[in-house]
Scaffold this active site. Structure first.
Site: not given
Length: 363
Positions: A231, A239, A244, A248, A274
């Protein structure tokens, strides 16, 4: 029939303009149809016509060859491929002026034999799908032209020029097999692409949940493997702070670094926003699975993601569990998730086994 097949490929190209191999194959079949008709009906009294027909068939085979190169993602035009078409016409005209008609015809068929053999060898020996049945069928169909042209050359040397029917029938049979195999090759690749899209995460290129289950089902015995539940730490903050698109980029960065750590039999999947899962088959380079997990954690922490002239630091938490005999993958996954939960409680950015902390954060 060749003309009909050529129009079919031309129609396929008009729908998918990016698939240039369809255009090359259409050109090959249409030119071949004109040349076959010419051999059957054109007057032989004019040597230049025969030379043009020989050149046309050479060009047709070359177009098919270039179509295969384009299909394989290679540059269609390669300078060494041009010498035979460029030389065949003037060479054949010269041969006609200096040798008897039968030897001149044999020379032309020899050029066709060489071109067909080269295209066949490329089709059989190159390309990622060269071991597939459609690709092999295509290569063997091309190779079938070799004895046809060789027999025609021998007939020409013997002075037998009444082989137009043999050429026409042979071409139609081989062409039909060739076209079916070409369509099969493209359909097989399209099916593989659709399967990849269904089994892969579009952003990172890792497997998705369905892909992971599919690969595990194909992999057979699971005992002895190690499951890593991964994780990315505080990903929402990334973010919120950078956007965002930056998030990515961080996900892609982690997937790329994780992929570099994979060995034979290892799997990487993105199972959530994630969240990632790695399935390690065992040791690699003398490093045990738990050591490899720590190597991945440290590598990602020490490799910030470049973003708009700056760097985005990020870390990961990893929980791991071994798949022991008699234990299902789901049970091992749950154990790895519980270890991951304990990592988050302990402060994140570390690796923990299902029983204890394997590696604390480096000082």
């Amino acid at each position: 029939m060749s003309a009909t097949y050529g129009l079919m490929f031309l129609g396929a190209w008009s729908v998918q303009r990016s698939e240039r191999h369809f255009l090359f194959w259409a050109a090959s079949l249409l030119v071949n149809a004109i040349c076959v008709a010419g051999f059957a009906y054109a007057p032989r009294a004019y040597p230049g016509i025969v030379s043009l027909l020989i050149l046309g068939v050479v060009v047709a085979i070359q177009c098919l060859w270039m179509g295969m190169r384009s299909f394989d993602g290679r540059r269609p035009f390669k300078p060494p491929l041009l010498w035979l078409p460029l030389m065949s016409f003037p060479a054949h005209l010269l041969v006609i002026e200096t040798l008897p008609a039968n030897l001149a015809a044999a020379f032309g068929f020899l050029a066709l034999t060489l071109m067909a053999g080269g295209a066949s060898l490329y089709t059989l020996r190159r390309g990622e799908d060269r071991r597939s049945l459609p690709r092999r069928t295509c290569g063997l169909a091309l190779f079938a032209y070799v004895p046809v042209y060789a027999i025609s050359a021998i007939d020409s040397v013997a002075g037998r020029f009444d082989n137009a029917t043999f050429l026409l029938l042979s071409d139609q049979v081989i062409c039909s097999i060739l076209v079916v195999s070409l369509f099969s090759v493209t359909l097989k690749r399209s099916r593989r692409a659709l399967e990849a899209q269904a089994l892969q995460d579009g952003l990172t290129g890792a497997l998705n949940r369905t892909g992971l289950e599919y690969q595990l089902a194909r992999g057979g015995r699971l005992a002895g493997r190690t499951v890593l539940a991964v994780d990315l730490d505080h990903f929402k903050l990334i973010n919120d702070r950078f956007g965002h698109a930056a998030g990515d980029e961080v996900l892609q960065r982690f997937a790329a670094l994780a992929r570099r750590q994979l060995g034979p039999g290892d799997l990487l999947a993105r199972t959530g926003g994630e969240e990632f899962v790695l399935v390690l088959a065992g040791e690699r380079g003398g490093r045990s699975p738990d050591q490899r997990a720590e190597d991945l954690r440290r590598l990602f922490a020490e490799t910030p993601t470049p973003w708009r002239g700056g760097l985005i630091p990020a870390t990961v938490s990893i929980g791991l569990a071994d798949v022991s005999p008699g234990t299902s993958f789901c049970d091992s996954m749950e154990a790895a998730d519980r270890a991951l939960y304990r990592v988050k409680q302990a402060g994140r950015n570390r690796v923990m086994s299902a029983h204890a902390i394997s590696f604390p954060v480096s000082a």
